[in-house]
Design an enzyme around this catalytic site. Structure first.
Site, PDB file in Angstrom:
ATOM      1  N   GLU A  39       1.100  -1.277   0.313  1.00  0.00           N
ATOM      2  CA  GLU A  39       0.253   0.107  -0.176  1.00  0.00           C
ATOM      3  C   GLU A  39       0.930   1.112   0.335  1.00  0.00           C
ATOM      4  O   GLU A  39       2.208   1.511   0.678  1.00  0.00           O
ATOM      5  CB  GLU A  39      -0.981   0.206   1.080  1.00  0.00           C
ATOM      6  CG  GLU A  39      -1.839  -0.406   1.655  1.00  0.00           C
ATOM      7  CD  GLU A  39      -2.338  -0.888   2.513  1.00  0.00           C
ATOM      8  OE1 GLU A  39      -2.657   0.356   3.578  1.00  0.00           O
ATOM      9  OE2 GLU A  39      -3.967  -1.917   2.854  1.00  0.00           O
ATOM     10  N   GLU A  53     -13.769   5.809   0.647  1.00  0.00           N
ATOM     11  CA  GLU A  53     -14.100   4.205   0.889  1.00  0.00           C
ATOM     12  C   GLU A  53     -15.299   5.239   2.633  1.00  0.00           C
ATOM     13  O   GLU A  53     -14.823   5.752   3.138  1.00  0.00           O
ATOM     14  CB  GLU A  53     -13.135   3.246   1.539  1.00  0.00           C
ATOM     15  CG  GLU A  53     -13.012   3.138   0.728  1.00  0.00           C
ATOM     16  CD  GLU A  53     -12.380   1.239   1.318  1.00  0.00           C
ATOM     17  OE1 GLU A  53     -12.474   0.239   0.935  1.00  0.00           O
ATOM     18  OE2 GLU A  53     -10.588   1.775   0.491  1.00  0.00           O
ATOM     19  N   LYS A  64     -14.853   3.957   6.241  1.00  0.00           N
ATOM     20  CA  LYS A  64     -13.720   3.659   6.824  1.00  0.00           C
ATOM     21  C   LYS A  64     -13.740   4.632   8.538  1.00  0.00           C
ATOM     22  O   LYS A  64     -14.027   5.840   8.496  1.00  0.00           O
ATOM     23  CB  LYS A  64     -12.058   3.793   6.160  1.00  0.00           C
ATOM     24  CG  LYS A  64     -12.754   3.250   4.756  1.00  0.00           C
ATOM     25  CD  LYS A  64     -10.803   3.089   4.368  1.00  0.00           C
ATOM     26  CE  LYS A  64     -10.311   2.577   5.343  1.00  0.00           C
ATOM     27  NZ  LYS A  64      -8.397   2.609   4.963  1.00  0.00           N
ATOM     28  N   GLU A 115      -8.894   9.729   6.171  1.00  0.00           N
ATOM     29  CA  GLU A 115      -8.898   7.668   5.598  1.00  0.00           C
ATOM     30  C   GLU A 115     -10.255   6.789   4.564  1.00  0.00           C
ATOM     31  O   GLU A 115     -10.633   6.596   3.933  1.00  0.00           O
ATOM     32  CB  GLU A 115      -9.227   6.751   6.904  1.00  0.00           C
ATOM     33  CG  GLU A 115      -8.329   7.203   7.339  1.00  0.00           C
ATOM     34  CD  GLU A 115      -6.841   5.813   7.533  1.00  0.00           C
ATOM     35  OE1 GLU A 115      -7.061   5.103   6.850  1.00  0.00           O
ATOM     36  OE2 GLU A 115      -5.764   6.705   7.501  1.00  0.00           O
TER      37      GLU A 115
END
Length: 401
Positions: free
Chosen positions: A272, A326, A329, A335
């Site tokens: 990542e 997203e 999260k 985030e």
């Protein structure tokens, strides 16, 4: 127009535009031969796996990672040629120490889909050694061994590797890179894990985010250094190796840490990395422009098949985080804003991607007319061609149906 029809119309338009650009007479853009993308699903508004596949195909992406073994995703990705890494959740590690349960897990979550779905790796847990879960740390290597034995038993031991991604926080020291060393309190716990990687020739995956280092010390770390922009860089005083970006320095710190323990043969790969396009007031550096620059410049490096200064002849394998913003999260705003795409399939920002300009080139990337002119000088295409491509690509982001 219903919400469903609106989404489908926008998705089709975006994909059509991307496909047109990346498969035009300019050549075939091959993002997938350069970079993988993490396909996270911690959200309640994401497109279906089939629609995600359309986006990946339009970008020519050939590598992805998911954080589970979602049967809908694995089924949708069958016969597509996309390599996919699946994950065992941290909470399942203990039970998979049992060889029979590991065999059952593989039989349920891997065997029904392979080889139509090109599962190439199994990540057992995520950032286990920095999770404060002592049981999971000690159970990790035995669980990996049981899963590996199950793969061998069904004849997939050579096709699918088994590993686990680690946070850079497993390192006691990372600067300069040659000082890279694992934390003393983790060395003993990690030993069976590292022995497993070496014995099975599996990679050491690391989650590396220069963004976090910059956020914590914006006055001490040059922004250009973390964004891959032109900068003076730094020289490691012990090795005289020169670094012009933080990601490569972080990866080499992990390489030096492995070498220090006798595991220099274990390849380090990036599971990542990414940059948030939005953050809270105290999240310095989280912005659309910085996200665009970090990911754009990383793409340039990947398309050049670069290695790090420590291993310049070994291309660094990188998976970008993430495919989508997203919304579920937890944590700070950043985030929920690492995605290249909004859930409706439009891009979160324009990376400035353009198709290659000749059959001999694998990819091209241009942001300004001056950059386009330089590219045209190299590849023999007038810069206005590239400008048109960029305008069309940008339009896919701005279009309103």
């Amino acid at each position: 127009m219903s919400d469903s029809m609106f989404f489908k119309s926008r998705m089709v338009l975006t994909v059509a535009m991307l496909t047109s650009i990346f498969s035009s007479d300019f050549g075939l853009f091959r993002l997938g031969s350069s970079l993988g993308i993490n396909y996270g699903q911690v959200a309640n508004n994401l497109p279906s796996p089939e629609q995600v596949l359309m986006l990946l195909k339009s970008l020519k992406v050939n590598n992805t990672r998911i954080y589970d073994t979602n049967p809908q995703v694995l089924t949708a990705f069958a016969n597509t040629g996309i390599d996919i890494i699946v994950m065992v959740p941290n909470e399942a590690i203990r039970q998979l120490m049992d060889p029979q349960l590991a065999l059952q897990w593989v039989a349920d979550n891997v065997q029904p889909y392979f080889p139509a779905t090109k599962i190439t790796g199994i990540a057992v847990g995520n950032e286990v050694f920095t999770s404060d879960d002592a049981a999971a740390m000690s159970d990790l290597a035995p669980a990996m061994a049981s899963i590996r034995a199950a793969l061998v038993q069904i004849g997939l031991g050579d096709q699918i590797h088994v590993s686990s991604a680690n946070s850079l926080a497993v390192l006691e020291s990372s600067y300069p890179p040659s000082s890279g060393a694992f934390k003393a309190e983790l060395a003993g716990t990690m030993a069976p894990f590292l022995q497993f990687l070496a014995a099975t020739k599996a990679p050491f995956w690391v989650n590396a985010y220069p963004y976090f280092a910059y956020k914590d010390d914006p006055s001490g770390i040059p922004l250009d250094y973390v964004l891959f922009n032109p900068n003076g860089g730094m020289e490691d005083p012990q090795t005289q190796l020169r670094y012009d970006n933080m990601l490569y320095a972080q990866v080499d710190a992990a390489i030096f840490a492995l070498e220090r323990l006798g595991y220099g043969g274990v390849e380090v790969r990036v599971a990542e990395t990414g940059w948030p396009s939005k953050g809270d007031a105290d999240e310095v550096g989280a912005s659309t422009e910085n996200a665009r620059l970090y990911n754009r410049n990383l793409l340039v490096r990947q398309m050049a098949n670069e290695g790090t200064p420590r291993v310049p002849n070994r291309r660094l394998e990188v998976y970008l985080f993430a495919m989508f913003n997203e919304d579920l999260k937890p944590g700070p705003t950043s985030e929920r804003n690492y995605g290249l795409f909004h859930p409706d399939g439009t891009m979160a920002y324009n990376l400035g991607l353009a198709a290659p300009l000749s059959a001999s080139s694998t990819a091209s990337l241009s942001l300004t007319s001056s950059a386009a002119k330089e590219t045209s000088r190299i590849f023999g295409c007038h810069w206005s061609c590239i400008t048109v491509v960029l305008l069309l690509f940008s339009w896919t982001v701005q279009v309103k149906l």
